[in-house]
Design a protein around this motif. Structure first.
Motif, PDB file in Angstrom:
ATOM      1  N   SER A  71     106.815  45.385  37.187  1.00  0.00           N
ATOM      2  CA  SER A  71     105.943  44.259  36.864  1.00  0.00           C
ATOM      3  C   SER A  71     104.501  44.715  36.692  1.00  0.00           C
ATOM      4  CB  SER A  71     106.035  43.203  37.961  1.00  0.00           C
ATOM      5  OG  SER A  71     105.116  42.179  37.737  1.00  0.00           O
ATOM      6  N   ASN A  72     104.056  45.594  37.580  1.00  0.00           N
ATOM      7  CA  ASN A  72     102.691  46.107  37.493  1.00  0.00           C
ATOM      8  C   ASN A  72     102.503  46.934  36.217  1.00  0.00           C
ATOM      9  OD1 ASN A  72     100.052  46.633  38.246  1.00  0.00           O
ATOM     10  ND2 ASN A  72     100.630  48.458  39.398  1.00  0.00           N
ATOM     11  N   THR A  73     103.477  47.754  35.880  1.00  0.00           N
ATOM     12  CA  THR A  73     103.394  48.554  34.661  1.00  0.00           C
ATOM     13  C   THR A  73     103.369  47.660  33.430  1.00  0.00           C
ATOM     14  OG1 THR A  73     104.602  50.329  35.754  1.00  0.00           O
ATOM     15  CG2 THR A  73     104.504  50.400  33.354  1.00  0.00           C
ATOM     16  N   TYR A  74     104.198  46.630  33.412  1.00  0.00           N
ATOM     17  CA  TYR A  74     104.220  45.699  32.286  1.00  0.00           C
ATOM     18  C   TYR A  74     102.870  44.999  32.134  1.00  0.00           C
ATOM     19  CZ  TYR A  74     105.600  41.802  29.327  1.00  0.00           C
ATOM     20  OH  TYR A  74     105.679  40.888  28.314  1.00  0.00           O
ATOM     21  N   LYS A  75     102.277  44.599  33.264  1.00  0.00           N
ATOM     22  CA  LYS A  75     100.980  43.932  33.210  1.00  0.00           C
ATOM     23  C   LYS A  75      99.892  44.872  32.686  1.00  0.00           C
ATOM     24  CE  LYS A  75      99.593  42.088  37.038  1.00  0.00           C
ATOM     25  NZ  LYS A  75      98.886  41.661  38.265  1.00  0.00           N
TER      26      LYS A  75
ATOM     27  N   VAL B 236     100.299  47.401  30.643  1.00  0.00           N
ATOM     28  CA  VAL B 236     100.514  47.589  29.203  1.00  0.00           C
ATOM     29  C   VAL B 236     100.027  46.374  28.435  1.00  0.00           C
ATOM     30  CG1 VAL B 236     102.314  47.761  27.439  1.00  0.00           C
ATOM     31  CG2 VAL B 236     102.405  49.225  29.461  1.00  0.00           C
ATOM     32  N   GLN B 237     100.267  45.186  28.944  1.00  0.00           N
ATOM     33  CA  GLN B 237      99.815  43.980  28.265  1.00  0.00           C
ATOM     34  C   GLN B 237      98.297  43.898  28.224  1.00  0.00           C
ATOM     35  OE1 GLN B 237     101.609  41.725  26.573  1.00  0.00           O
ATOM     36  NE2 GLN B 237     103.348  43.068  26.947  1.00  0.00           N
ATOM     37  N   VAL B 238      97.628  44.282  29.317  1.00  0.00           N
ATOM     38  CA  VAL B 238      96.174  44.282  29.352  1.00  0.00           C
ATOM     39  C   VAL B 238      95.615  45.322  28.378  1.00  0.00           C
ATOM     40  CG1 VAL B 238      94.172  44.837  30.811  1.00  0.00           C
ATOM     41  CG2 VAL B 238      95.965  43.331  31.659  1.00  0.00           C
ATOM     42  N   THR B 239      96.229  46.483  28.340  1.00  0.00           N
ATOM     43  CA  THR B 239      95.780  47.539  27.428  1.00  0.00           C
ATOM     44  C   THR B 239      95.940  47.103  25.972  1.00  0.00           C
ATOM     45  OG1 THR B 239      96.439  49.198  29.046  1.00  0.00           O
ATOM     46  CG2 THR B 239      96.071  49.959  26.806  1.00  0.00           C
ATOM     47  N   LEU B 240      97.048  46.472  25.648  1.00  0.00           N
ATOM     48  CA  LEU B 240      97.276  46.011  24.281  1.00  0.00           C
ATOM     49  C   LEU B 240      96.317  44.877  23.908  1.00  0.00           C
ATOM     50  CD1 LEU B 240     101.160  46.029  24.008  1.00  0.00           C
ATOM     51  CD2 LEU B 240      99.553  47.578  22.921  1.00  0.00           C
TER      52      LEU B 240
END
Length: 66
Positions: free
Chosen positions: A53-57, A59-63
């Motif tokens: 979940s933390n990794t997904y978040k 990646v979403q912030v970076t994108l």
């Protein structure tokens, strides 16, 4: 004992050391051992979900900022 329990989560320990002389203590040991293994697996799955979940978040912030 903690080392034995930690290695048992990976399945690398024999269960002969948990045998006892009287029957009620064997049942109690098996119940407590089963409870420990179930809670250990639940905790490890929970940590895996948190990491994903933390990794997904991240990646979403970076994108979002690109």
């Amino acid at each position: 004992m903690a080392k034995h329990l930690a290695w048992s989560l990976l399945g690398l320990v024999d269960l002969d050391s948990l045998n006892s002389v009287d029957h009620p203590s064997v049942i109690l040991i098996q119940l407590l051992y089963s409870f420990f293994l179930i809670m250990g697996v639940v905790l490890l799955v929970n940590m895996l979900i948190a990491l994903l979940s933390n990794t997904y978040k991240q990646v979403q912030v970076t994108l979002y900022f690109l």
